[in-house]
Design an enzyme around this catalytic site. Structure first.
Site, mmCIF file in Angstrom:
data_model
loop_
_atom_site.group_PDB
_atom_site.id
_atom_site.type_symbol
_atom_site.label_atom_id
_atom_site.label_comp_id
_atom_site.label_asym_id
_atom_site.label_seq_id
_atom_site.Cartn_x
_atom_site.Cartn_y
_atom_site.Cartn_z
ATOM 1 N N GLU A 168 -35.590 -13.907 -107.398
ATOM 2 C CA GLU A 168 -35.930 -14.795 -106.293
ATOM 3 C C GLU A 168 -36.298 -13.972 -105.068
ATOM 4 O O GLU A 168 -35.702 -12.921 -104.830
ATOM 5 C CB GLU A 168 -34.730 -15.707 -106.001
ATOM 6 N N ASP A 169 -37.262 -14.453 -104.300
ATOM 7 C CA ASP A 169 -37.667 -13.737 -103.095
ATOM 8 C C ASP A 169 -36.602 -13.824 -102.004
ATOM 9 O O ASP A 169 -36.308 -12.853 -101.331
ATOM 10 C CB ASP A 169 -39.020 -14.232 -102.574
ATOM 11 N N ARG A 194 -48.294 -15.427 -97.549
ATOM 12 C CA ARG A 194 -47.651 -14.835 -98.737
ATOM 13 C C ARG A 194 -48.147 -13.416 -99.002
ATOM 14 O O ARG A 194 -47.436 -12.613 -99.585
ATOM 15 C CB ARG A 194 -47.919 -15.686 -99.976
ATOM 16 N N PHE A 217 -36.662 -18.071 -89.870
ATOM 17 C CA PHE A 217 -37.677 -18.432 -90.851
ATOM 18 C C PHE A 217 -38.621 -17.249 -90.993
ATOM 19 O O PHE A 217 -39.173 -16.768 -89.998
ATOM 20 C CB PHE A 217 -38.440 -19.685 -90.415
ATOM 21 N N ASP A 238 -31.510 -18.736 -99.445
ATOM 22 C CA ASP A 238 -31.268 -19.284 -98.109
ATOM 23 C C ASP A 238 -30.140 -20.313 -98.207
ATOM 24 O O ASP A 238 -28.962 -19.938 -98.226
ATOM 25 C CB ASP A 238 -32.563 -19.899 -97.581
#
Length: 183
Positions: free
Chosen positions: A99-100, A165, A152, A103
């Protein structure tokens, strides 16, 4: 062109490369005899999983799921939607989710529970970025590149409304970007 929208670089390209190598070494030690299924969560995982796979020195298979919980906004809605499911069975397999960013933890918690329900022997999580201040469920990734503040972020697979991205680093956007996309 994209750089002009960035307020601050939080994780540089060099830092990312170093973290990916370290994660690859740790995973190689832990998975060298397990033939795991490595699952990438689309779309954000693409740069990370692409670089990570090059650092893994063991037999593995890969598959992808497209799972959404942001739906274009700045925060997870909590509504987990599977857009593309796996094509590889997980029953009797060790699974590693790449996973990037972790959160809120809702998506990973839901996917982990689903994979265990489907019969996975184990489900672990490797993430480039961990944002524990954003966590709303009890969850701790198993392998973490770095911890970031509660902001964010975009770049290296992470997006704002499908943009940014392709940045080679992770950063925060200038407030003016949010204002211009809300019009």
């Amino acid at each position: 062109m994209l750089n002009r929208d960035i307020a601050e670089v939080l994780v540089s390209r060099d830092e990312i490369n170093s973290m990916v190598k370290q994660l690859g070494h740790a995973l190689t030690e832990d998975y060298k005899s397990k033939n795991p299924l490595v699952i990438g969560l689309l779309k954000g995982c693409i740069p990370f999983i692409s670089d990570l796979l090059k650092e893994l020195d063991f037999i593995l298979e890969i598959d992808f799921m497209d799972v959404s919980s942001y739906h274009g906004g700045l925060q997870s809605t909590g509504d987990i939607k599977i857009i593309k499911d796996l094509s590889t069975p997980v029953k009797g397999r060790h699974v590693l989710i790449a996973e990037d960013i972790v959160d809120s933890g809702r998506t990973i918690q839901a996917i982990r529970a689903l994979l265990l329900y489907r019969g996975a022997l184990s489900v672990k999580v490797v993430t480039l970025l961990d944002k524990p201040k954003g966590r709303v469920v009890e969850l701790q990734p198993d392998y973490i590149g770095t911890t970031i503040p509660d902001a964010f972020v975009v770049g290296y697979g992470l997006d704002y409304q499908e943009r940014y991205r392709n940045l080679p680093y992770v950063g925060t956007l200038k407030p003016s970007v949010y204002a211009s996309t809300e019009e």
